[in-house]
Design an enzyme around this catalytic site. Structure first.
Site, PDB file in Angstrom:
ATOM      1  N   GLU A   1      24.011  16.411 129.271  1.00 16.34           N
ATOM      2  CA  GLU A   1      24.708  15.217 128.760  1.00 16.34           C
ATOM      3  C   GLU A   1      23.738  14.064 128.545  1.00 16.34           C
ATOM      4  OE1 GLU A   1      27.507  15.340 126.966  1.00 16.34           O
ATOM      5  OE2 GLU A   1      28.300  16.383 128.707  1.00 16.34           O
ATOM      6  N   HIS A   2      23.782  13.488 127.344  1.00 17.73           N
ATOM      7  CA  HIS A   2      22.901  12.394 126.917  1.00 17.73           C
ATOM      8  C   HIS A   2      21.444  12.860 126.823  1.00 17.73           C
ATOM      9  CE1 HIS A   2      25.590   8.780 126.833  1.00 17.73           C
ATOM     10  NE2 HIS A   2      26.348   9.595 127.540  1.00 17.73           N
ATOM     11  N   THR A   3      21.229  14.164 126.856  1.00 20.54           N
ATOM     12  CA  THR A   3      19.864  14.687 126.707  1.00 20.54           C
ATOM     13  C   THR A   3      19.485  14.830 125.240  1.00 20.54           C
ATOM     14  OG1 THR A   3      20.894  16.845 127.035  1.00 20.54           O
ATOM     15  CG2 THR A   3      19.690  15.943 128.903  1.00 20.54           C
TER      16      THR A   3
ATOM     17  N   GLY B   1      39.337  11.572 119.310  1.00 23.00           N
ATOM     18  CA  GLY B   1      39.119  10.612 120.391  1.00 23.00           C
ATOM     19  C   GLY B   1      38.988  11.260 121.754  1.00 23.00           C
TER      20      GLY B   1
ATOM     21  N   LEU C   1      35.613  15.838 121.452  1.00 18.58           N
ATOM     22  CA  LEU C   1      35.448  17.255 121.112  1.00 18.58           C
ATOM     23  C   LEU C   1      34.907  17.433 119.696  1.00 18.58           C
ATOM     24  CD1 LEU C   1      38.691  18.672 122.777  1.00 18.58           C
ATOM     25  CD2 LEU C   1      36.384  18.548 123.726  1.00 18.58           C
ATOM     26  N   SER C   2      34.401  16.343 119.123  1.00 17.56           N
ATOM     27  CA  SER C   2      33.653  16.377 117.865  1.00 17.56           C
ATOM     28  C   SER C   2      34.482  16.707 116.643  1.00 17.56           C
ATOM     29  CB  SER C   2      32.477  17.360 117.963  1.00 17.56           C
ATOM     30  OG  SER C   2      31.605  16.909 118.942  1.00 17.56           O
ATOM     31  N   SER C   3      35.616  16.041 116.507  1.00 21.21           N
ATOM     32  CA  SER C   3      36.404  16.227 115.285  1.00 21.21           C
ATOM     33  C   SER C   3      35.615  15.740 114.069  1.00 21.21           C
ATOM     34  CB  SER C   3      37.743  15.493 115.387  1.00 21.21           C
ATOM     35  OG  SER C   3      37.551  14.128 115.680  1.00 21.21           O
TER      36      SER C   3
ATOM     37  N   ASP D   1      26.391  17.996 118.025  1.00 16.41           N
ATOM     38  CA  ASP D   1      27.773  18.268 117.616  1.00 16.41           C
ATOM     39  C   ASP D   1      27.828  19.029 116.299  1.00 16.41           C
ATOM     40  OD1 ASP D   1      28.192  16.765 119.834  1.00 16.41           O
ATOM     41  OD2 ASP D   1      28.960  15.010 118.785  1.00 16.41           O
TER      42      ASP D   1
ATOM     43  N   TYR E   1      26.961   3.266 125.366  1.00 20.09           N
ATOM     44  CA  TYR E   1      26.149   4.363 124.820  1.00 20.09           C
ATOM     45  C   TYR E   1      24.827   3.796 124.309  1.00 20.09           C
ATOM     46  CZ  TYR E   1      24.740   8.109 121.578  1.00 20.09           C
ATOM     47  OH  TYR E   1      24.045   9.084 120.913  1.00 20.09           O
TER      48      TYR E   1
END
EC number: 2.7.1.6
Length: 382
Positions: free
Chosen positions: A34-36, A124, A127-129, A174, A223
């Protein structure tokens, strides 16, 4: 009615002739890492069986017509002969326009197209819609006009469109997993080289995603702050990215860093190592070790990167109490709400669902949404 049937039927009604192709591109969940991604590191996502579907056909002129089934059949129309600019009212249309514009900028030659779009990737939820939409549109043009593009190029084009046209900063994960996902596998992605390795998922294990339904508010500003803190850390070590710093180098001089920046850097360095190890654990079917790594990842996001919220921590604790060392659970996505992901033996899914239903709302006042997913195939015809 399936998304394919829905978009094909709407296409025929809207445009008066049948679609020639139907394309799908999936959403994704990140199992660990995560955030890598924007630190040139490693991530381990899998594509899920929620997707964006587009029924489409080529046109013999330079016009693009797009109908959004999920937005009251709103219709966008623009020409490939004029400069492509943002739509004043329809935000969804800018993802389509951005992908088309950036394919043009890459010197691809293609004609007009009619499209009807529908999707079931929860919006939202992290999950990368949006990535699944970008990859679906790129794949439509690649298939209809036989463009010389591979999945990685379609993914990069989608990322460019989101960063530069839509104006939202995102890493490459993503789009890449949506384009390159493999059924029954996760994908270890090196976000620097864009090299990928398919990692087989253990049989009999469900990928469970639980949306906390806690409304993310800080996600944009925080972020960007985390990104800046990571860049500050990389500059301190005189490296292009934190990917190039070892944990030993960090430990030797951590006391010289700003304490907050030091915590952020420690998360990235340890998370990268965990992600590479997690790929091996999954491949060997070692769910116990995978569970330990996911627990360490969650603790690091909570304590060092500070991107979890009490509602998310509560969800993780409820699931962990049921699965023990038989699986793993952690927050997934950008943070400040959103979802948790769990790898759970299929026979334990009902017990987990029941425990969450009984305890989460009672403790937080919010009702969760529960998804049981399968690691799925990346973009292509459906």
């Amino acid at each position: 009615m399936s998304l394919k049937e829905k978009t094909q039927s709407l296409f025929a009604n809207a445009f008066g002739y049948p679609a020639t192709h139907t394309i799908q591109a999936p959403g994704r969940v990140n199992l660990i890492g995560e955030h890598t991604d924007y630190n040139d590191g490693f991530v381990l996502p899998c594509a899920i069986d929620y997707q964006t579907v587009i029924s489409c056909a080529p046109r013999d002129d330079r016009k693009v017509r797009v109908m959004a089934a999920d937005y009251e059949n709103q219709l966008d129309e623009f020409s490939l002969n004029a400069p492509i600019v943002a739509h004043e009212n329809y935000q969804w249309a800018n993802y389509v326009r951005g992908v088309v514009k950036h394919l043009q900028l890459r010197n691809n030659s293609f004609g007009g197209v009619d499209m009807v779009i529908s999707g079931n990737v929860p919006q939202g939820a992290g999950l990368s819609s949006s990535a699944s939409l970008e990859v679906a549109v790129g794949t439509v043009l690649q298939q209809l006009y036989h463009l010389p593009l591979d999945g990685a190029q379609i993914a990069l084009n989608g990322q460019e469109a989101e960063n530069q046209f839509v104006g939202c900063n995102c890493g490459i994960m993503d789009q890449l997993i949506s384009a390159l996902g493999k059924k029954d596998h996760a994908l270890l992605i090196d976000c620097r080289s864009l090299g990928t390795k398919a990692v087989s998922m253990p049989k009999g294990v469900a990928v469970v995603i639980i949306n906390s339904n806690f409304k993310r508010t800080l996600v944009g500003s925080e972020y960007n702050t985390r990104r800046e803190q990571c860049e500050t850390g990389a500059r301190f070590f005189q490296q292009p990215a934190l990917r190039d710093v070892t944990i030993e180098e960090f430990n030797a001089v951590a006391h010289e860093l700003d304490p907050i920046v030091a915590k952020r850097v420690r998360h990235i360095l340890t998370e990268n190592a965990r992600t590479v190890e997690a790929a091996s654990a999954l491949e060997q079917g070692d769910l116990k070790r995978m569970g330990e790594l996911m627990a360490e990842s969650h603790a690091s996001m909570r304590d060092d990167f500070e991107i979890t919220v009490p509602q998310i921590d509560t969800l993780v604790e409820i699931v962990k109490a049921v699965i023990g060392d038989k699986g793993g659970v952690r927050m997934t996505g950008g943070g400040f709400g959103g979802c948790i992901v769990a790898l759970i033996p299929e026979e334990l899914v009902p017990a987990v669902q029941q425990a969450v239903a009984e305890q989460y709302e009672a403790k937080t006042g919010i009702k969760e949404t529960f998804y049981v997913c399968k690691p799925s195939q990346g973009a292509g015809q459906c």
